[in-house]
Scaffold this active site. Structure first.
Site, PDB file in Angstrom:
ATOM      1  N   SER A  88      -0.057   6.545  -1.080  1.00  0.00           N
ATOM      2  CA  SER A  88       1.331   6.696  -0.617  1.00  0.00           C
ATOM      3  C   SER A  88       2.400   5.982  -1.438  1.00  0.00           C
ATOM      4  O   SER A  88       3.582   6.228  -1.241  1.00  0.00           O
ATOM      5  CB  SER A  88       1.446   6.230   0.842  1.00  0.00           C
ATOM      6  OG  SER A  88       0.994   7.236   1.700  1.00  0.00           O
ATOM      7  N   SER A 147       3.230   9.089   1.279  1.00  0.00           N
ATOM      8  CA  SER A 147       4.209   8.998   2.343  1.00  0.00           C
ATOM      9  C   SER A 147       5.476   8.233   1.959  1.00  0.00           C
ATOM     10  O   SER A 147       6.489   8.363   2.636  1.00  0.00           O
ATOM     11  CB  SER A 147       3.578   8.341   3.570  1.00  0.00           C
ATOM     12  OG  SER A 147       3.266   6.990   3.302  1.00  0.00           O
ATOM     13  N   LYS A 173      10.983   0.815   2.448  1.00  0.00           N
ATOM     14  CA  LYS A 173      10.335   1.852   3.272  1.00  0.00           C
ATOM     15  C   LYS A 173      10.425   1.451   4.742  1.00  0.00           C
ATOM     16  O   LYS A 173      10.211   0.287   5.083  1.00  0.00           O
ATOM     17  CB  LYS A 173       8.879   2.000   2.830  1.00  0.00           C
ATOM     18  CG  LYS A 173       8.129   3.133   3.529  1.00  0.00           C
ATOM     19  CD  LYS A 173       6.715   3.263   2.962  1.00  0.00           C
ATOM     20  CE  LYS A 173       5.953   4.421   3.589  1.00  0.00           C
ATOM     21  NZ  LYS A 173       4.573   4.537   3.051  1.00  0.00           N
TER      22      LYS A 173
END
Lengths: 485, 97
Positions: free
Chosen positions: A177, A153, A78
């Site tokens: 997330s 997210s 990420k």
């Protein structure tokens, strides 16, 4: 053979036996990325040259007989976990040119374990969002249905794992997330106990809630990555000095006698019928395998969203004050005076959702409102935490849905913040309480979209989560299904 | 809780954001709705409850005061939008007399 479809532990076996070469494997993933990422758009940055060098190095070491846990395994990360020398955007224009001069602790550990880094993955801007639509670099699409969101997210991380664009991934979880996108993309995502994994090198959103965790194709891979990334780090004072067990020892097909709590507040009138059915079927499965099912109550569950949307924006408004156009990141061309430069830089550099949360947090912390909002929310946080303490005194784990619905359409909730915030209704309280939770695939909707089961555990007892999740996985085949992409 | 445009402008000033008129109008409405949602917390009596700022029972964490390797000046400055002679460069803040 389609190597990219395999799990970390399957690839590890093939690499170790030298049935496949680390370099060919990495190239195979880049071919896969080239083929599907124009549709899925999981990646913000692809680091092909670095990855091939790492793969060649791994290959030499394998031939020399080195046996590191991830030697030659291609991962993607990420884009808010710093890799030295690789652009780290956080999904924001503000950091679109930021090159970290250091590795995050988790990256250092993965590197030392022999991992290959394919690139950096898309996310909601500064991890603020539940759909990966707030990214400055465009939306990521759910591999199961390209018209729907992948969750957020960590939507890029979950979509990349589901679309076989990497063998495994790391995400971060402040209010769901990791777990919510894992559920929506039909993969496994674990948010460890707060303090289990070092946050050094993770770009901060809400420091009392943020945790890094793995997103993988199955539970075995989660255990493997947890063994590597966990543990006390002198560079993060909130990382806990608690021994790290060998999580792979918890990969046992056995839940006999396990006490499982079902919080009644998570099963309410009007909930999505397909989600309800899948989760209830999962509960039945645990019962069939000898677990003891109990009804429990988390009486303050209904206050979690309100509490979170004071605490997280308050911490974010403070953390994001550092983006002022002076030390790194974007700076406006308007440089008449310092104050004007700050304001214009932040106005241009941040997207709408980030500004909305900075505004909310600044308001909650401002003179005259601090007690009414921030202090009040911190007190309710105590009540929410106590609910979990009480429930987990009489149960080993709790079972709930991960998300209230399967993935929704791109654009559906984009300009309706409250509707968007409600999509984290089942995950948010876990961060407030600091306990660990895992999401695993437990079914599909009629439209073929994945549904996730959330298993919540006691502080620093990821072992029981892994055991329960592994047992479920061994007796179902949801995790073996792949999107047609 | 209904916010006014003036309050939104004040908060934007505190947050160092130069919002557009369109954003101000949007935020007046959206932040008011969110704050109304948050007021749900007032249903709870918390007069005898301690606040939680952090879930772990950690106190101050100390280490021995020994020198360690840290970033070189060049590392620290390599991402600076503007720099000069080993310093970050910003617009002038001291007016000439």
């Amino acid at each position: 053979m389609e190597l990219y479809k395999l799990t970390i532990h399957e690839l590890k076996e093939k690499l170790k036996k030298q049935e496949i070469s680390a370099k060919e494997l990495t190239l195979d993933f880049f071919k896969r990325i080239e083929r599907v990422d124009k549709d899925v758009h999981s990646f913000i940055t692809i680091t092909k040259n670095d990855a091939l060098k790492q793969a060649e190095e791994a290959e030499k070491r394998i031939i020399n007989g080195d046996n590191l846990p991830l030697l030659g395994i291609p991962l993607a990360i990420k884009d808010l976990i710093c890799i030295k020398g690789v652009r780290n955007t956080c999904g924001s224009k503000m950091l679109s040119n930021y090159i970290p001069p250091y590795d995050a602790t988790v990256i250092k550990k993965l590197r030392e374990s022999g991992a290959v880094f394919l690139g950096k993955l898309n996310m909601d801007e500064f991890a603020m969002g539940s759909s990966t639509e707030t990214s400055h670099f465009g939306v990521t699409r759910n591999p199961w249905d390209l018209k729907t969101i992948p969750g957020g997210s960590s939507g890029g991380s979950a979509a990349a794992v589901a679309a076989d664009e990497c063998a495994g991934s790391l995400g971060s979880d402040t209010g769901g997330s990791i777990r919510q996108p894992a559920a929506m993309c039909g993969v496994v995502g674990l948010k460890p106990t707060y303090g289990r994994v070092s946050r050094f090198g993770l770009v901060a959103f809400a420091s009392s809630l943020d945790q890094i965790g793995p997103i993988t194709k199955d539970v075995t891979d989660t255990a493997i990555l947890m063994n590597i990334i966990s543990g006390r780090d002198p560079l993060d004072s909130t990382s806990a000095d608690i021994p790290v067990p060998d999580f792979t020892r918890s990969l046992r097909n056995d839940v006999k006698g396990l006490k499982i709590g079902i919080p009644k507040e998570y099963f309410v009138e009007g909930m999505d019928v397909e989600v309800e059915k899948s989760v209830k079927d999962a509960i039945e499965l645990f019962k069939r395998f000898g677990a003891e099912i109990k009804d429990v109550s988390l009486p303050h569950a209904d206050y979690a969203i309100s509490t979170y949307y004071v605490i997280a924006p308050a911490e974010a408004s403070s953390n994001l004050a550092r983006y002022d156009g002076v030390k790194y990141g974007y700076r406006t061309n308007n440089r008449e005076n310092l104050l004007g430069m700050y304001k214009k830089t932040r106005q241009d550099g941040f997207g709408t959702e980030v500004k909305r949360r900075i505004m909310l947090g600044t308001y909650a912390l401002s003179s005259g409102y601090y007690d009414a909002y921030y202090l009040k929310a911190q007190k309710v946080r105590t009540l929410i935490k106590k609910d979990f303490d009480e429930a987990l005194k009489i149960c080993d784990i709790l079972l709930t849905p991960t998300a209230p619905t399967p993935a929704f359409k791109i654009g559906e909730k984009f300009d309706n913040p409250i509707q968007m915030y409600l999509s984290d209704i089942f995950t948010i309280s876990i961060n407030l309480a600091g306990v660990p939770a895992i999401s695993i695939p437990c079914g599909f909707s009629n439209k073929g979209l994945p549904i996730g089961l959330q298993i919540i555990g006691k502080h620093f007892d990821e072992e029981t989560l892994i055991r329960a999740a592994y047992t479920f996985e061994q007796n179902t085949d949801y995790h073996t299904k792949n999107p047609e992409i | 809780m209904k916010l006014s445009i003036k309050e939104v402008e004040h908060v934007a000033e505190l947050a160092r954001l130069e919002l557009s008129d369109e954003e101000k109008n949007k935020f007046v409405h959206q932040l008011s709705n969110i704050l109304t949602h948050i007021e749900k917390l007032n249903q709870l009596d918390t007069s005898n409850i301690e606040p939680t700022s952090h879930v772990l029972p950690l106190k101050n964490i100390f280490r021995d005061d020994v020198t360690q390797i840290s970033f070189q000046e060049s590392n620290s400055l390599e991402n600076a939008p503007d720099k000069d002679k080993g310093y970050y460069k910003v617009p002038k803040i001291i007016e000439e007399a």
